[in-house]
Design a protein around this motif. Structure first.
Motif, mmCIF file in Angstrom:
data_model
loop_
_atom_site.group_PDB
_atom_site.id
_atom_site.type_symbol
_atom_site.label_atom_id
_atom_site.label_comp_id
_atom_site.label_asym_id
_atom_site.label_seq_id
_atom_site.Cartn_x
_atom_site.Cartn_y
_atom_site.Cartn_z
ATOM 1 N N ARG A 95 50.873 27.171 -2.835
ATOM 2 C CA ARG A 95 51.830 27.612 -1.801
ATOM 3 C C ARG A 95 51.249 28.623 -0.830
ATOM 4 N NH1 ARG A 95 56.841 27.533 -6.019
ATOM 5 N NH2 ARG A 95 57.396 25.374 -5.637
ATOM 6 N N CYS A 96 49.920 28.614 -0.678
ATOM 7 C CA CYS A 96 49.266 29.505 0.290
ATOM 8 C C CYS A 96 48.350 28.711 1.217
ATOM 9 C CB CYS A 96 48.467 30.591 -0.430
ATOM 10 S SG CYS A 96 49.480 31.710 -1.423
ATOM 11 N N PRO A 97 48.928 27.832 2.079
ATOM 12 C CA PRO A 97 48.087 27.053 2.998
ATOM 13 C C PRO A 97 47.255 27.938 3.921
ATOM 14 C CG PRO A 97 50.431 26.877 3.588
ATOM 15 C CD PRO A 97 50.356 27.529 2.243
ATOM 16 N N LEU A 98 47.708 29.192 4.094
ATOM 17 C CA LEU A 98 46.940 30.156 4.875
ATOM 18 C C LEU A 98 45.492 30.241 4.407
ATOM 19 C CD1 LEU A 98 46.304 32.728 6.538
ATOM 20 C CD2 LEU A 98 47.627 34.023 4.883
ATOM 21 N N VAL A 99 45.254 30.124 3.093
ATOM 22 C CA VAL A 99 43.888 30.285 2.587
ATOM 23 C C VAL A 99 43.004 29.133 3.074
ATOM 24 C CG1 VAL A 99 42.435 30.650 0.560
ATOM 25 C CG2 VAL A 99 44.770 31.564 0.593
ATOM 26 N N ALA A 137 43.597 27.315 5.645
ATOM 27 C CA ALA A 137 43.545 27.436 7.102
ATOM 28 C C ALA A 137 42.505 28.466 7.529
ATOM 29 C CB ALA A 137 44.927 27.822 7.646
ATOM 30 N N GLY A 179 47.526 41.827 -1.116
ATOM 31 C CA GLY A 179 47.353 40.414 -0.761
ATOM 32 C C GLY A 179 47.077 39.568 -2.002
ATOM 33 N N GLU A 185 48.036 40.344 -5.036
ATOM 34 C CA GLU A 185 49.325 40.282 -5.744
ATOM 35 C C GLU A 185 50.237 39.257 -5.066
ATOM 36 O OE1 GLU A 185 49.289 44.994 -7.161
ATOM 37 O OE2 GLU A 185 50.524 44.368 -5.466
ATOM 38 N N GLY A 186 50.194 39.214 -3.721
ATOM 39 C CA GLY A 186 50.997 38.240 -2.969
ATOM 40 C C GLY A 186 50.651 36.804 -3.347
ATOM 41 N N ILE A 187 49.343 36.533 -3.476
ATOM 42 C CA ILE A 187 48.884 35.202 -3.911
ATOM 43 C C ILE A 187 49.528 34.846 -5.253
ATOM 44 C CG2 ILE A 187 46.878 33.899 -4.772
ATOM 45 C CD1 ILE A 187 46.402 34.162 -1.897
ATOM 46 N N ARG A 241 52.257 36.029 -6.557
ATOM 47 C CA ARG A 241 53.722 35.896 -6.446
ATOM 48 C C ARG A 241 54.150 34.562 -5.827
ATOM 49 N NH1 ARG A 241 53.449 41.745 -4.217
ATOM 50 N NH2 ARG A 241 53.344 42.876 -6.200
ATOM 51 N N CYS A 242 53.215 33.824 -5.254
ATOM 52 C CA CYS A 242 53.544 32.486 -4.729
ATOM 53 C C CYS A 242 53.459 31.417 -5.815
ATOM 54 C CB CYS A 242 52.624 32.150 -3.551
ATOM 55 S SG CYS A 242 52.936 33.198 -2.101
#
Lengths: 173, 173
Positions: B24-28, B30, B59, B61-63, B65-66
């Motif tokens: 759920r982190c397509p940002l990575v 991208a 950040g 931790e954010g990864i 949490r997804c």
């Protein structure tokens, strides 16, 4: 929603509510949750912006690449996020004539080829003519300057979305 | 898929294919696209890992949490990503008895309360008993060590997903 409610959220609720403040990057809200409690809406905004500013350049480019084209295929197909859909509609991009749509598609493709990310603009503050004018203008900017400009637009979009969610006036537009 | 094909992708195609290598982190994906061309699958893996390592602690931790809970509500409801669904199924977490599910749910809740992110484990390398054992063990680790361990699991999950997509053997497990 007041800040007491926001500060009481567990990370699951927080990401459910604020996960699309930055388009298709729930990671950003999930990271910002680490910074709670938030003093006020301006503090929450500032935390989102600070996270974007602290990313390496490729991360900032990655944020931009998670955005859809304006008046692009996703608008046609109805696969935009709810927030993007509302913003592109507010800018009048849904009712474009085929010639205007094709013109924007051509400019979007030129922009993507030049910069390696899509053209990002806080669309709901615009109308179709000003979207096209701004795209034509920014297409000729130096890449480093354009990355800064585009990231500024991501922040403006985020501030407007946060203000919608919190029922406040957006700060520092 | 060979590296020539990967290196020829525009960012839209690249994010379509590799957008859930990090859950759920397509940002990575991208962001990683900025680093092309990639020499080989190991190089591509290393770029994903390097992006995670370079994030500030919030950040990372954010990864985490997804990520969904293992054997949690999302597995019950069928709202997991296709990759997570396959991995949790491979670990036998779909067929748990209610008592085992409740036990894991209690441990997951304790873990989230202690660390502020969900318990992340490369589930397809496990079975239900070893998932529960590992959760019980890690629940008592110091937070800084646990963040490192969890991020290592994110990388292992990412390597296995990349190997699936590229049709290769995962490196450095």
């Amino acid at each position: 929603m007041d800040m007491e409610q926001v500060n009481a959220m567990d990370f699951g609720d927080f990401v459910d509510v604020f996960g699309n403040v930055i388009e298709r990057c729930p990671l950003v809200a999930a990271a910002v949750w680490s910074q709670r409690p938030f003093a006020d809406p301006g503090d929450l905004e500032a935390r989102f912006c600070a996270f974007l500013d602290a990313l390496p350049q490729e991360g900032q480019e990655g944020i931009l690449r998670c955005h859809p084209d304006l008046a692009g295929r996703e608008l046609q197909r109805g696969t935009l996020t709810a927030e993007s859909q509302r913003e592109q509609r507010a800018a009048g991009l849904q009712g474009l004539a085929a010639a205007e749509r094709d013109h924007l598609a051509m400019l979007n493709a030129q922009y993507r080829a030049r910069f390696g990310f899509p053209f990002v603009l806080a669309a709901r503050l615009r109308d179709p003519a000003s979207v096209a004018r701004e795209l034509e203008r920014r297409l000729h900017c130096p890449p480093a300057q354009e990355l800064r400009t585009a990231l500024g637009e991501v922040k403006t979009i985020g501030r407007l979305r946060l203000a919608d969610l919190l029922g406040t006036e957006p700060a520092r537009l």
